[in-house]
Design a protein around this motif. Sequence first.
Motif, PDB file in Angstrom:
ATOM      1  N   THR A  53      27.136  84.999  -8.912  1.00  0.00           N
ATOM      2  CA  THR A  53      26.713  84.118  -7.825  1.00  0.00           C
ATOM      3  C   THR A  53      27.806  83.079  -7.619  1.00  0.00           C
ATOM      4  OG1 THR A  53      24.378  84.455  -8.340  1.00  0.00           O
ATOM      5  CG2 THR A  53      24.940  82.484  -7.066  1.00  0.00           C
ATOM      6  N   VAL A  54      28.298  82.999  -6.386  1.00  0.00           N
ATOM      7  CA  VAL A  54      29.403  82.100  -6.059  1.00  0.00           C
ATOM      8  C   VAL A  54      28.994  81.187  -4.908  1.00  0.00           C
ATOM      9  CG1 VAL A  54      31.812  81.949  -5.274  1.00  0.00           C
ATOM     10  CG2 VAL A  54      31.107  83.804  -6.816  1.00  0.00           C
ATOM     11  N   ALA A  55      29.211  79.900  -5.090  1.00  0.00           N
ATOM     12  CA  ALA A  55      29.055  78.929  -4.007  1.00  0.00           C
ATOM     13  C   ALA A  55      30.420  78.800  -3.357  1.00  0.00           C
ATOM     14  CB  ALA A  55      28.586  77.590  -4.555  1.00  0.00           C
ATOM     15  N   LEU A  56      30.567  79.388  -2.190  1.00  0.00           N
ATOM     16  CA  LEU A  56      31.829  79.393  -1.455  1.00  0.00           C
ATOM     17  C   LEU A  56      31.733  78.389  -0.324  1.00  0.00           C
ATOM     18  CD1 LEU A  56      34.566  80.887  -0.763  1.00  0.00           C
ATOM     19  CD2 LEU A  56      33.177  82.327   0.745  1.00  0.00           C
ATOM     20  N   PHE A  57      32.749  77.542  -0.202  1.00  0.00           N
ATOM     21  CA  PHE A  57      32.766  76.648   0.948  1.00  0.00           C
ATOM     22  C   PHE A  57      34.175  76.585   1.517  1.00  0.00           C
ATOM     23  CE2 PHE A  57      33.795  73.808  -2.519  1.00  0.00           C
ATOM     24  CZ  PHE A  57      34.585  72.791  -1.990  1.00  0.00           C
ATOM     25  N   ALA A  58      34.232  76.340   2.805  1.00  0.00           N
ATOM     26  CA  ALA A  58      35.518  76.286   3.506  1.00  0.00           C
ATOM     27  C   ALA A  58      35.668  74.960   4.218  1.00  0.00           C
ATOM     28  CB  ALA A  58      35.632  77.426   4.514  1.00  0.00           C
ATOM     29  N   VAL A  59      36.910  74.521   4.247  1.00  0.00           N
ATOM     30  CA  VAL A  59      37.259  73.284   4.937  1.00  0.00           C
ATOM     31  C   VAL A  59      38.370  73.588   5.941  1.00  0.00           C
ATOM     32  CG1 VAL A  59      36.593  71.837   2.981  1.00  0.00           C
ATOM     33  CG2 VAL A  59      38.951  72.626   3.177  1.00  0.00           C
ATOM     34  N   PRO A  60      38.438  72.838   7.029  1.00  0.00           N
ATOM     35  CA  PRO A  60      39.501  73.064   8.011  1.00  0.00           C
ATOM     36  C   PRO A  60      40.898  72.777   7.476  1.00  0.00           C
ATOM     37  CG  PRO A  60      37.687  71.872   9.006  1.00  0.00           C
ATOM     38  CD  PRO A  60      37.425  71.908   7.534  1.00  0.00           C
ATOM     39  N   GLY A  61      41.014  71.860   6.511  1.00  0.00           N
ATOM     40  CA  GLY A  61      42.343  71.579   5.990  1.00  0.00           C
ATOM     41  C   GLY A  61      42.327  70.720   4.738  1.00  0.00           C
ATOM     42  N   ALA A  87      37.935  87.460   9.179  1.00  0.00           N
ATOM     43  CA  ALA A  87      37.056  88.587   8.853  1.00  0.00           C
ATOM     44  C   ALA A  87      35.592  88.139   8.762  1.00  0.00           C
ATOM     45  CB  ALA A  87      37.502  89.247   7.554  1.00  0.00           C
ATOM     46  N   LEU A  88      35.369  86.885   8.374  1.00  0.00           N
ATOM     47  CA  LEU A  88      34.018  86.327   8.331  1.00  0.00           C
ATOM     48  C   LEU A  88      33.513  85.959   9.731  1.00  0.00           C
ATOM     49  CD1 LEU A  88      34.361  83.883   5.296  1.00  0.00           C
ATOM     50  CD2 LEU A  88      33.014  86.002   5.346  1.00  0.00           C
ATOM     51  N   GLY A  89      34.433  85.879  10.698  1.00  0.00           N
ATOM     52  CA  GLY A  89      34.065  85.437  12.043  1.00  0.00           C
ATOM     53  C   GLY A  89      33.894  83.935  12.105  1.00  0.00           C
ATOM     54  N   LEU A  90      34.576  83.219  11.211  1.00  0.00           N
ATOM     55  CA  LEU A  90      34.388  81.770  11.091  1.00  0.00           C
ATOM     56  C   LEU A  90      35.702  81.004  11.217  1.00  0.00           C
ATOM     57  CD1 LEU A  90      31.740  81.720   8.214  1.00  0.00           C
ATOM     58  CD2 LEU A  90      31.370  81.249  10.652  1.00  0.00           C
ATOM     59  N   THR A  91      36.429  81.280  12.297  1.00  0.00           N
ATOM     60  CA  THR A  91      37.654  80.523  12.544  1.00  0.00           C
ATOM     61  C   THR A  91      37.428  79.529  13.678  1.00  0.00           C
ATOM     62  OG1 THR A  91      38.489  82.183  14.087  1.00  0.00           O
ATOM     63  CG2 THR A  91      39.194  82.367  11.776  1.00  0.00           C
ATOM     64  N   MET A  92      38.322  78.582  13.750  1.00  0.00           N
ATOM     65  CA  MET A  92      38.329  77.609  14.844  1.00  0.00           C
ATOM     66  C   MET A  92      39.770  77.401  15.272  1.00  0.00           C
ATOM     67  SD  MET A  92      38.020  73.925  12.991  1.00  0.00           S
ATOM     68  CE  MET A  92      39.506  73.111  13.481  1.00  0.00           C
ATOM     69  N   PHE A  96      45.149  69.653  17.490  1.00  0.00           N
ATOM     70  CA  PHE A  96      45.523  68.687  16.460  1.00  0.00           C
ATOM     71  C   PHE A  96      46.774  69.120  15.705  1.00  0.00           C
ATOM     72  CE2 PHE A  96      40.875  68.821  16.919  1.00  0.00           C
ATOM     73  CZ  PHE A  96      40.667  67.559  17.445  1.00  0.00           C
ATOM     74  N   GLY A  97      47.451  70.154  16.221  1.00  0.00           N
ATOM     75  CA  GLY A  97      48.655  70.658  15.570  1.00  0.00           C
ATOM     76  C   GLY A  97      48.373  71.467  14.319  1.00  0.00           C
TER      77      GLY A  97
END
Length: 163
Positions: free
Chosen positions: A35-43, A109-114, A119-120
């Motif tokens: 079980t993995v808690a995965l989180f993503a941040v923009p930068g 691949a997750l469909g979770l890009t922005m 903002f460069g």
Amino acid sequence: MTIKVGDTLPEAVLMKMTADGPAPVSTKELFARRTVALFAVPGAFTPTCSAKHLPGFIEKADELRAKGVDEIACISVNDVFVMGAWGKSAGTDDKVTMLADGNGDFAEALGLTMDGSRFGMGKRAQRFSILVKDGVAAEVNVEEPGAFRVSSAEHLLGQLTAA
């Protein structure tokens, strides 16, 4: 297509900084039988990410593990050197694994890009968290642009407590 609860996470190779330098991390191996808690941040080093998102997972690491989480992983569309430096600066130690999605292939691949071009920043991962159980998304929390609520450690911990 955007990942949703019940979907298998896509296979990709992310990068992790080790004492011996950059090392590949297969998502298939990362998520298998755990079980993995995965989180993503923009930068890395960006304001909300550095002041709230990453620190929240560091602070709640023991509570998340007590609820059955084997590993907490942070991804960002940054290079492995930046992710390594950010982890060291933030004091992630053995609490949060810092993973680089250098080209944004996993986020895509997750469909979770922005698009952070305004903002460069170019293509980035959206702010999200996913509870992954044996490679399958058990919870998917995607933030609205500019928001920080449902991808937090506190929100994910609440989902684990309610389960």
